[in-house]
Design a protein around this motif. Structure first.
Motif, short mmCIF file in Angstrom:
data_model
loop_
_atom_site.label_atom_id
_atom_site.label_comp_id
_atom_site.label_asym_id
_atom_site.label_seq_id
_atom_site.Cartn_x
_atom_site.Cartn_y
_atom_site.Cartn_z
N ALA A 8 0.81 -1.21 0.00
CA ALA A 8 0.00 0.00 0.00
C ALA A 8 0.85 1.27 0.00
N PHE A 9 1.89 1.29 0.79
CA PHE A 9 2.72 2.49 0.91
C PHE A 9 3.38 2.81 -0.43
N ALA A 10 3.94 1.81 -1.10
CA ALA A 10 4.61 2.03 -2.38
C ALA A 10 3.61 2.45 -3.45
N ARG A 11 2.45 1.81 -3.50
CA ARG A 11 1.47 2.13 -4.53
C ARG A 11 0.90 3.53 -4.30
N TYR A 12 0.64 3.90 -3.04
CA TYR A 12 0.15 5.24 -2.74
C TYR A 12 1.19 6.28 -3.13
N GLY A 13 2.44 6.02 -2.81
CA GLY A 13 3.51 6.93 -3.17
C GLY A 13 3.62 7.12 -4.68
N LEU A 14 3.51 6.01 -5.41
CA LEU A 14 3.55 6.09 -6.87
C LEU A 14 2.38 6.91 -7.40
N ALA A 15 1.19 6.66 -6.87
CA ALA A 15 0.01 7.40 -7.32
C ALA A 15 0.19 8.90 -7.08
N MET A 16 0.69 9.26 -5.92
CA MET A 16 0.88 10.67 -5.61
C MET A 16 1.96 11.31 -6.50
N GLU A 17 3.01 10.57 -6.83
CA GLU A 17 4.03 11.08 -7.74
C GLU A 17 3.46 11.27 -9.14
N LEU A 18 2.60 10.36 -9.56
CA LEU A 18 1.96 10.50 -10.87
C LEU A 18 1.08 11.75 -10.90
N VAL A 19 0.39 12.03 -9.79
CA VAL A 19 -0.41 13.25 -9.70
C VAL A 19 0.49 14.47 -9.85
N LYS A 20 1.59 14.48 -9.10
CA LYS A 20 2.52 15.62 -9.18
C LYS A 20 3.06 15.80 -10.59
N GLY A 21 3.25 14.70 -11.29
CA GLY A 21 3.78 14.76 -12.64
C GLY A 21 2.73 15.02 -13.70
N GLY A 22 1.49 15.18 -13.28
CA GLY A 22 0.42 15.47 -14.22
C GLY A 22 -0.12 14.27 -14.96
N GLU A 23 0.29 13.08 -14.57
CA GLU A 23 -0.18 11.85 -15.20
C GLU A 23 -1.43 11.35 -14.46
N LEU A 24 -2.51 12.10 -14.62
CA LEU A 24 -3.70 11.89 -13.81
C LEU A 24 -4.40 10.56 -14.09
N ALA A 25 -4.52 10.16 -15.34
CA ALA A 25 -5.18 8.89 -15.65
C ALA A 25 -4.40 7.72 -15.05
N SER A 26 -3.09 7.78 -15.12
CA SER A 26 -2.27 6.73 -14.52
C SER A 26 -2.39 6.74 -13.00
N ALA A 27 -2.51 7.93 -12.43
CA ALA A 27 -2.67 8.04 -10.98
C ALA A 27 -3.98 7.39 -10.55
N VAL A 28 -5.05 7.63 -11.29
CA VAL A 28 -6.33 7.00 -10.97
C VAL A 28 -6.21 5.49 -11.01
N SER A 29 -5.51 4.97 -12.00
CA SER A 29 -5.31 3.52 -12.09
C SER A 29 -4.58 2.99 -10.87
N GLU A 30 -3.59 3.73 -10.41
CA GLU A 30 -2.84 3.29 -9.22
C GLU A 30 -3.70 3.37 -7.96
N PHE A 31 -4.50 4.43 -7.82
CA PHE A 31 -5.39 4.51 -6.66
C PHE A 31 -6.38 3.34 -6.66
N ARG A 32 -6.91 3.00 -7.83
CA ARG A 32 -7.85 1.88 -7.93
C ARG A 32 -7.17 0.55 -7.59
N ALA A 33 -5.95 0.36 -8.09
CA ALA A 33 -5.21 -0.86 -7.78
C ALA A 33 -4.92 -0.93 -6.28
N LEU A 34 -4.57 0.19 -5.70
CA LEU A 34 -4.32 0.24 -4.25
C LEU A 34 -5.56 -0.19 -3.49
N LEU A 35 -6.71 0.33 -3.88
CA LEU A 35 -7.95 0.02 -3.18
C LEU A 35 -8.40 -1.42 -3.41
N GLU A 36 -8.03 -2.02 -4.52
CA GLU A 36 -8.34 -3.43 -4.74
C GLU A 36 -7.64 -4.30 -3.71
N HIS A 37 -6.38 -3.97 -3.43
CA HIS A 37 -5.59 -4.76 -2.48
C HIS A 37 -5.79 -4.31 -1.03
#
Length: 93
Positions: A8-37
């Motif tokens: 969870a910590f790694a996936r959340y961190g990746l999602a937040m970095e994607l947000v910072k980088g403007g990769e919003l669709a990829s960030a949403v995918s990571e948040f969804r994957a995080l919530l699945e697990h």
């Protein structure tokens, strides 16, 4: 994350970095994957909903906030629950 997709910590961190980088669709995918697990990871509902709002997907944001409110009600995380409720209340009808 390839070795441990449920980290969870790694996936959340990746999602937040994607947000910072403007990769919003990829960030949403990571948040969804995080919530699945980790369906009780409350911050992912809030930040995932915010990203969905930025993408203009208000209905998906609403659904994520509502699910997060249910989860935080069960887990007793009142702080995040209040943040989720405030975000939900600010969405257009």
């Amino acid at each position: 994350m390839a070795q441990n997709p449920a980290d969870a910590f790694a996936r959340y961190g990746l999602a937040m970095e994607l947000v910072k980088g403007g990769e919003l669709a990829s960030a949403v995918s990571e948040f969804r994957a995080l919530l699945e697990h980790n369906p009780n990871y409350a911050a992912a509902y809030f930040h995932g909903g915010q990203v969905l709002e930025k993408l203009g997907d208000v209905e998906q944001a609403r659904q994520l906030y509502e699910k997060g409110i249910q989860v935080t009600g069960r887990t007793g995380d009142q702080h995040t629950r209040s943040e989720l409720q405030a975000a939900l209340d600010m969405l257009p009808i």
